[in-house]
Design a protein around this motif. Structure first.
Motif, short mmCIF file in Angstrom:
data_model
loop_
_atom_site.label_atom_id
_atom_site.label_comp_id
_atom_site.label_asym_id
_atom_site.label_seq_id
_atom_site.Cartn_x
_atom_site.Cartn_y
_atom_site.Cartn_z
N GLY A 1 0.81 -1.21 0.00
CA GLY A 1 0.00 0.00 0.00
C GLY A 1 0.84 1.26 0.00
N PRO A 2 0.19 2.42 -0.16
CA PRO A 2 0.88 3.71 -0.23
C PRO A 2 1.77 3.94 0.99
N GLY A 3 2.95 4.47 0.74
CA GLY A 3 3.87 4.77 1.83
C GLY A 3 4.79 3.63 2.19
N GLY A 4 4.51 2.42 1.68
CA GLY A 4 5.37 1.28 1.98
C GLY A 4 6.62 1.27 1.13
N ARG A 5 7.55 0.43 1.49
CA ARG A 5 8.80 0.29 0.76
C ARG A 5 8.58 -0.55 -0.50
N TRP A 6 9.03 -0.04 -1.64
CA TRP A 6 8.95 -0.80 -2.88
C TRP A 6 10.01 -1.91 -2.84
N MET A 7 9.58 -3.15 -3.07
CA MET A 7 10.46 -4.31 -3.07
C MET A 7 10.52 -4.91 -4.47
N LEU A 8 11.69 -5.26 -4.92
CA LEU A 8 11.84 -5.90 -6.23
C LEU A 8 11.15 -7.26 -6.22
N SER A 9 10.25 -7.48 -7.17
CA SER A 9 9.55 -8.76 -7.24
C SER A 9 9.76 -9.50 -8.56
N ALA A 10 10.35 -8.84 -9.57
CA ALA A 10 10.60 -9.54 -10.84
C ALA A 10 11.59 -8.75 -11.68
N ILE A 11 12.37 -9.47 -12.47
CA ILE A 11 13.26 -8.89 -13.48
C ILE A 11 12.98 -9.61 -14.79
N GLN A 12 12.73 -8.86 -15.85
CA GLN A 12 12.51 -9.44 -17.17
C GLN A 12 13.45 -8.81 -18.18
N GLN A 13 13.99 -9.67 -19.04
CA GLN A 13 14.79 -9.19 -20.15
C GLN A 13 13.88 -8.71 -21.28
N THR A 14 14.42 -7.93 -22.17
CA THR A 14 13.63 -7.38 -23.26
C THR A 14 14.21 -7.81 -24.60
N ALA A 15 13.33 -8.00 -25.56
CA ALA A 15 13.75 -8.33 -26.92
C ALA A 15 13.97 -7.06 -27.70
N ALA A 16 14.78 -7.17 -28.75
CA ALA A 16 15.01 -6.01 -29.62
C ALA A 16 13.73 -5.62 -30.30
N ALA A 17 13.51 -4.30 -30.41
CA ALA A 17 12.28 -3.81 -31.03
C ALA A 17 12.27 -4.12 -32.51
#
Length: 319
Positions: A303-319
């Protein structure tokens, strides 16, 4: 002569196969891992920073069709959850190659008889060729499994120095994501995302799981720990230094099950080097030449005011 010669052959083939797999050892291992709540299997919309499609998750604790929350990821035993697509040696092709190598070491060989220098060279070439072909097939199969994101979707904006927050909602991707309340993302949130990028890399370089637990979900920490163990098995360590965010923008932000989610695309530069622990020499990357990466990171907070925690990392393809 046959068994020592085959041992050299096996070692050479193993080195050839491992080389492309270990090319990216930074946090996340150059793969796609984690959970995005009910949108884990929905591709985030493309942005100016990452116009290409985000790759599907190689490792996730979320089952298809089952919404996942941070609370679900913290259940006892979740840290050791099995993950699909663990790379070449987790694949069928890797099993075939390893089976052949083991059989050869036991005295049966991969290709039958042969002695002398010419036979050794021929065996080397055959093993290297088969290893390369298997790796290529695995890469092609994994590439076909990745489905492109829809061209539509709200565009984000570079979040460095943005003076005003904006609201974003909706979702595009591989399938329709559930409707969710939009979340307002402001300058302080963007500063938090950038700070987490730096802190994750700093903790990773120190192999400090306690520090990683302060900035990432238990699921992501479990993947970081596994990647560290994989490097340690080779007596290696990876360090990333002087991480700089070059550009970033918001892909989507939403609220579900009492938690806020934000997915942002980030292009960053850094010094990325993998060291041999025994010699302290660089075996991959460089300590002087900067490299650049573009990844899509998802953050979650209570919720608002809480600490943002990393939950996922995704790689990206070339456009």
């Amino acid at each position: 002569m046959r068994r020592p010669a085959f041992l050299l052959t096996a070692m050479a083939a193993l080195a050839l196969v491992l080389t492309p797999v270990l090319a990216e050892a930074r946090p996340g291992g150059g793969g796609s891992s984690g959970s995005r709540g009910s949108r884990t299997y929905s591709a985030p919309p493309p942005t100016q920073t990452a116009p290409g499609a985000a790759q599907r998750m190689d490792r996730t604790a979320t089952q298809p069709g089952t919404p996942a929350t941070t609370a679900a990821a913290t259940r006892p035993g979740m840290a050791g959850a099995a993950a699909p697509n663990r790379g070449f040696f987790g694949s069928f092709g890797g099993a075939l190659l390893m089976g052949g190598l083991i059989g050869g070491l036991l005295g049966f060989g991969l290709f039958g008889g042969g002695a002398g220098f010419g036979a050794i060279l021929g065996m080397l070439l055959q093993v290297a060729l088969i290893g390369g072909l298997i790796f290529l097939v695995v890469r092609l199969v994994r590439g076909r499994r990745q489905q492109p994101a829809m061209a539509g979707g709200p565009q984000g904006y570079a979040f460095q120095g943005q003076p005003e927050p904006k609201q974003f909602g909706g979702a595009g991707g591989m399938k329709a994501a559930p409707a969710a309340a939009p979340v307002a993302i402001g300058p302080e949130d963007y500063q938090g995302f950038e700070r987490t990028l730096v802190e994750v890399n700093a903790a990773w370089s120190k192999r400090d799981l306690t520090a990683l637990r302060a900035v990432a979900t238990p699921e992501m920490v479990s993947y970081f720990a596994q990647d560290m163990r994989d490097l340690e098995a080779r007596n290696w360590r990876n360090e990333t230094r002087d991480v700089r965010l070059e550009q970033g923008d918001l892909a989507e932000a939403w609220h579900e099950d009492g938690e806020d989610y934000a997915t942002v695309a980030m292009r960053f530069s850094l010094l990325d080097a993998t060291f041999d622990n025994a010699t302290n020499k660089v075996v991959e990357g460089s300590t002087t030449q900067r490299t650049e990466a573009t990844e899509v990171w998802t953050f979650v907070r209570k919720g608002p005011g809480g600490r943002w925690m990393l939950s996922a990392i995704q790689q990206t393809a070339a456009a």
